[in-house]
Design a protein around this motif. Structure first.
Motif, mmCIF file in Angstrom:
data_model
loop_
_atom_site.group_PDB
_atom_site.id
_atom_site.type_symbol
_atom_site.label_atom_id
_atom_site.label_comp_id
_atom_site.label_asym_id
_atom_site.label_seq_id
_atom_site.Cartn_x
_atom_site.Cartn_y
_atom_site.Cartn_z
ATOM 1 N N ILE A 43 0.851 -1.190 0.000
ATOM 2 C CA ILE A 43 0.000 0.000 0.000
ATOM 3 C C ILE A 43 0.887 1.241 0.000
ATOM 4 C CG2 ILE A 43 -1.759 1.308 1.255
ATOM 5 C CD1 ILE A 43 -2.677 -1.369 2.481
ATOM 6 N N GLY A 44 0.633 2.126 -0.963
ATOM 7 C CA GLY A 44 1.389 3.369 -1.048
ATOM 8 C C GLY A 44 0.551 4.560 -0.630
ATOM 9 N N VAL A 45 1.229 5.599 -0.136
ATOM 10 C CA VAL A 45 0.574 6.839 0.278
ATOM 11 C C VAL A 45 0.851 7.908 -0.775
ATOM 12 C CG1 VAL A 45 0.572 8.668 2.021
ATOM 13 C CG2 VAL A 45 0.802 6.286 2.730
ATOM 14 N N SER A 46 -0.186 8.689 -1.097
ATOM 15 C CA SER A 46 -0.031 9.808 -2.016
ATOM 16 C C SER A 46 -0.671 11.042 -1.384
ATOM 17 C CB SER A 46 -0.708 9.485 -3.360
ATOM 18 O OG SER A 46 -0.445 10.500 -4.308
ATOM 19 N N PHE A 47 -0.130 12.202 -1.694
ATOM 20 C CA PHE A 47 -0.639 13.463 -1.149
ATOM 21 C C PHE A 47 -1.096 14.352 -2.308
ATOM 22 C CE2 PHE A 47 2.494 11.872 1.890
ATOM 23 C CZ PHE A 47 1.805 11.952 3.095
ATOM 24 N N PRO A 48 -2.378 14.300 -2.657
ATOM 25 C CA PRO A 48 -2.866 15.051 -3.825
ATOM 26 C C PRO A 48 -2.707 16.565 -3.725
ATOM 27 C CG PRO A 48 -4.432 13.352 -3.188
ATOM 28 C CD PRO A 48 -3.407 13.410 -2.101
ATOM 29 N N ASP A 49 -2.730 17.121 -2.512
ATOM 30 C CA ASP A 49 -2.643 18.585 -2.352
ATOM 31 C C ASP A 49 -1.251 19.049 -1.915
ATOM 32 O OD1 ASP A 49 -5.406 18.476 -2.745
ATOM 33 O OD2 ASP A 49 -5.837 18.508 -0.610
ATOM 34 N N TRP A 50 -0.243 18.195 -2.049
ATOM 35 C CA TRP A 50 1.119 18.525 -1.598
ATOM 36 C C TRP A 50 1.580 19.842 -2.206
ATOM 37 C CZ3 TRP A 50 4.783 15.518 1.261
ATOM 38 C CH2 TRP A 50 6.117 15.939 1.178
ATOM 39 N N SER A 51 2.192 20.695 -1.385
ATOM 40 C CA SER A 51 2.792 21.935 -1.877
ATOM 41 C C SER A 51 4.037 22.215 -1.042
ATOM 42 C CB SER A 51 1.800 23.094 -1.758
ATOM 43 O OG SER A 51 1.592 23.421 -0.390
ATOM 44 N N GLU A 52 4.724 23.293 -1.368
ATOM 45 C CA GLU A 52 5.902 23.677 -0.574
ATOM 46 C C GLU A 52 5.517 23.964 0.871
ATOM 47 O OE1 GLU A 52 9.333 24.304 -1.430
ATOM 48 O OE2 GLU A 52 8.869 23.142 -3.219
ATOM 49 N N ALA A 53 4.291 24.443 1.088
ATOM 50 C CA ALA A 53 3.875 24.888 2.417
ATOM 51 C C ALA A 53 3.302 23.781 3.293
ATOM 52 C CB ALA A 53 2.835 26.000 2.277
ATOM 53 N N THR A 54 2.700 22.759 2.693
ATOM 54 C CA THR A 54 1.970 21.760 3.483
ATOM 55 C C THR A 54 1.821 20.445 2.718
ATOM 56 O OG1 THR A 54 -0.167 21.272 4.552
ATOM 57 C CG2 THR A 54 -0.235 22.697 2.626
ATOM 58 N N ILE A 110 17.439 13.551 6.801
ATOM 59 C CA ILE A 110 17.121 14.957 7.078
ATOM 60 C C ILE A 110 17.163 15.208 8.576
ATOM 61 C CG2 ILE A 110 15.292 16.706 6.985
ATOM 62 C CD1 ILE A 110 14.397 15.361 4.323
ATOM 63 N N GLY A 111 16.608 14.276 9.339
ATOM 64 C CA GLY A 111 16.589 14.428 10.800
ATOM 65 C C GLY A 111 17.981 14.536 11.391
ATOM 66 N N LYS A 112 18.946 13.925 10.721
ATOM 67 C CA LYS A 112 20.321 13.955 11.222
ATOM 68 C C LYS A 112 20.964 15.330 11.071
ATOM 69 C CE LYS A 112 21.036 9.048 10.417
ATOM 70 N NZ LYS A 112 21.719 8.034 9.614
ATOM 71 N N SER A 113 20.313 16.208 10.302
ATOM 72 C CA SER A 113 20.851 17.554 10.098
ATOM 73 C C SER A 113 20.561 18.490 11.259
ATOM 74 C CB SER A 113 20.254 18.168 8.825
ATOM 75 O OG SER A 113 20.580 17.382 7.713
ATOM 76 N N PHE A 114 19.636 18.107 12.130
ATOM 77 C CA PHE A 114 19.257 18.992 13.218
ATOM 78 C C PHE A 114 20.194 18.821 14.399
ATOM 79 C CE2 PHE A 114 15.350 18.373 10.758
ATOM 80 C CZ PHE A 114 15.127 19.687 10.398
ATOM 81 N N PHE A 150 10.891 19.452 2.182
ATOM 82 C CA PHE A 150 10.324 18.266 2.825
ATOM 83 C C PHE A 150 9.249 18.711 3.799
ATOM 84 C CE2 PHE A 150 13.735 19.785 5.527
ATOM 85 C CZ PHE A 150 13.217 19.684 6.806
ATOM 86 N N HIS A 151 8.468 17.748 4.268
ATOM 87 C CA HIS A 151 7.491 18.004 5.321
ATOM 88 C C HIS A 151 7.732 17.036 6.467
ATOM 89 C CE1 HIS A 151 5.297 21.034 3.205
ATOM 90 N NE2 HIS A 151 5.064 20.244 2.184
ATOM 91 N N ARG A 152 7.399 17.503 7.658
ATOM 92 C CA ARG A 152 7.512 16.686 8.873
ATOM 93 C C ARG A 152 6.140 16.164 9.224
ATOM 94 N NH1 ARG A 152 10.970 20.839 12.684
ATOM 95 N NH2 ARG A 152 12.683 21.081 11.243
ATOM 96 N N ILE A 153 6.038 14.840 9.341
ATOM 97 C CA ILE A 153 4.765 14.221 9.707
ATOM 98 C C ILE A 153 4.959 13.510 11.047
ATOM 99 C CG2 ILE A 153 3.035 12.507 9.058
ATOM 100 C CD1 ILE A 153 3.713 13.107 6.130
ATOM 101 N N PRO A 154 4.283 13.994 12.100
ATOM 102 C CA PRO A 154 4.456 13.370 13.418
ATOM 103 C C PRO A 154 3.722 12.033 13.501
ATOM 104 C CG PRO A 154 2.876 15.168 13.567
ATOM 105 C CD PRO A 154 3.374 15.140 12.145
ATOM 106 N N ILE A 155 4.380 11.060 14.098
ATOM 107 C CA ILE A 155 3.832 9.703 14.250
ATOM 108 C C ILE A 155 4.036 9.278 15.703
ATOM 109 C CG2 ILE A 155 4.242 7.280 13.631
ATOM 110 C CD1 ILE A 155 3.098 8.415 11.280
ATOM 111 N N THR A 156 3.122 8.483 16.212
ATOM 112 C CA THR A 156 3.308 7.857 17.521
ATOM 113 C C THR A 156 3.380 6.355 17.312
ATOM 114 O OG1 THR A 156 2.069 9.615 18.613
ATOM 115 C CG2 THR A 156 2.359 7.564 19.844
ATOM 116 N N ILE A 165 9.213 11.696 14.131
ATOM 117 C CA ILE A 165 8.867 12.455 12.937
ATOM 118 C C ILE A 165 9.255 11.662 11.689
ATOM 119 C CG2 ILE A 165 9.294 14.590 11.635
ATOM 120 C CD1 ILE A 165 7.904 15.185 14.225
ATOM 121 N N LEU A 166 8.332 11.623 10.725
ATOM 122 C CA LEU A 166 8.663 11.124 9.396
ATOM 123 C C LEU A 166 9.010 12.344 8.539
ATOM 124 C CD1 LEU A 166 5.707 8.640 8.689
ATOM 125 C CD2 LEU A 166 7.990 8.081 9.542
ATOM 126 N N PHE A 167 10.201 12.366 7.985
ATOM 127 C CA PHE A 167 10.602 13.428 7.063
ATOM 128 C C PHE A 167 10.304 12.917 5.655
ATOM 129 C CE2 PHE A 167 13.137 14.022 10.865
ATOM 130 C CZ PHE A 167 13.015 15.386 11.086
#
Length: 201
Positions: A43-54, A110-114, A150-156, A165-167
């Motif tokens: 199963i793959g995830v797609s983001f139809p409204d993806w933009s630079e902001a969100t 990406i997370g390793k850059s912080f 990139f976007h940060r998606i918080p996961i528990t 965080i998923l980058f």
């Protein structure tokens, strides 16, 4: 190639935290795959409204098995959110043959850059080398990384309860690559290179 099917979830609140809701939805897909071995990595995830902001107010899930998509769309969490008026869920549709292919990749480098991550890695390596005395100062890191948007998606984590965080990054690709995703429905930098259609809903 085999036909693919998808459905999408639209977050209805105008001021929704899109990344937080995306993380909740991805967690449900993760649970679904863990509990249904035949769905794992399919199963793959797609983001139809993806933009630079969100990541956008819509998330979509794609697979070659229509029945699997129907089963996923009826997960209790999704039904609850629909009943609360927070989500709208589509029917399951067939992906058009002429869809543009994209790849949404989990890029943990990406997370390793912080700074916090750098300090943790240095402390771990120093502890392994048994150099970490009470008075030892951490060396200054001098890593330069250039990262595309990139976007940060918080996961528990369901098993440990830990938050992380998923980058995620989006990449356009020239051709479809067979379903091969991690347990969050995303591609990875190394072995998992599955693509999904760029859906406009």
């Amino acid at each position: 190639m085999t036909k693919r099917y998808y459905f999408f979830i639209h977050y209805t609140p105008v001021q929704a935290d899109n990344e937080l809701l995306a993380g909740r939805c991805i967690s449900q897909v993760h649970l679904f795959m863990v509990n249904n071995r035949q769905a794992m990595n399919k199963i793959g995830v797609s983001f139809p409204d993806w933009s630079e902001a969100t990541v956008g107010q819509t998330i979509a899930f794609v697979a070659e098995d229509k029945e699997m998509m129907i089963g996923l769309s009826f997960q209790p969490y999704f039904s609850l959110m629909v009943n609360e008026g927070l989500f709208e869920i589509s029917s399951v549709f067939e992906v058009p043959d002429n869809a543009i292919e994209v790849r949404f990749t989990r890029n943990q480098t990406i997370g390793k850059s912080f700074l916090g991550s750098k300090k943790r890695r240095i402390k771990r390596s120093m502890a392994r080398a048994q150099l970490l005395d009470a008075g030892t100062l951490l060396p200054v890191t001098n890593e330069e990384r250039i990262v595309d948007s990139f976007h940060r998606i918080p996961i528990t984590s369901g098993s440990s309860g830990e938050d992380y965080i998923l980058f995620v990054q989006k990449e356009f690709v020239s051709e479809r690559v067979a379903a091969n995703f991690n347990s969050y429905g995303l591609a990875t930098n190394q072995e998992r290179k599955g693509t999904v259609p760029e859906l406009r809903v």
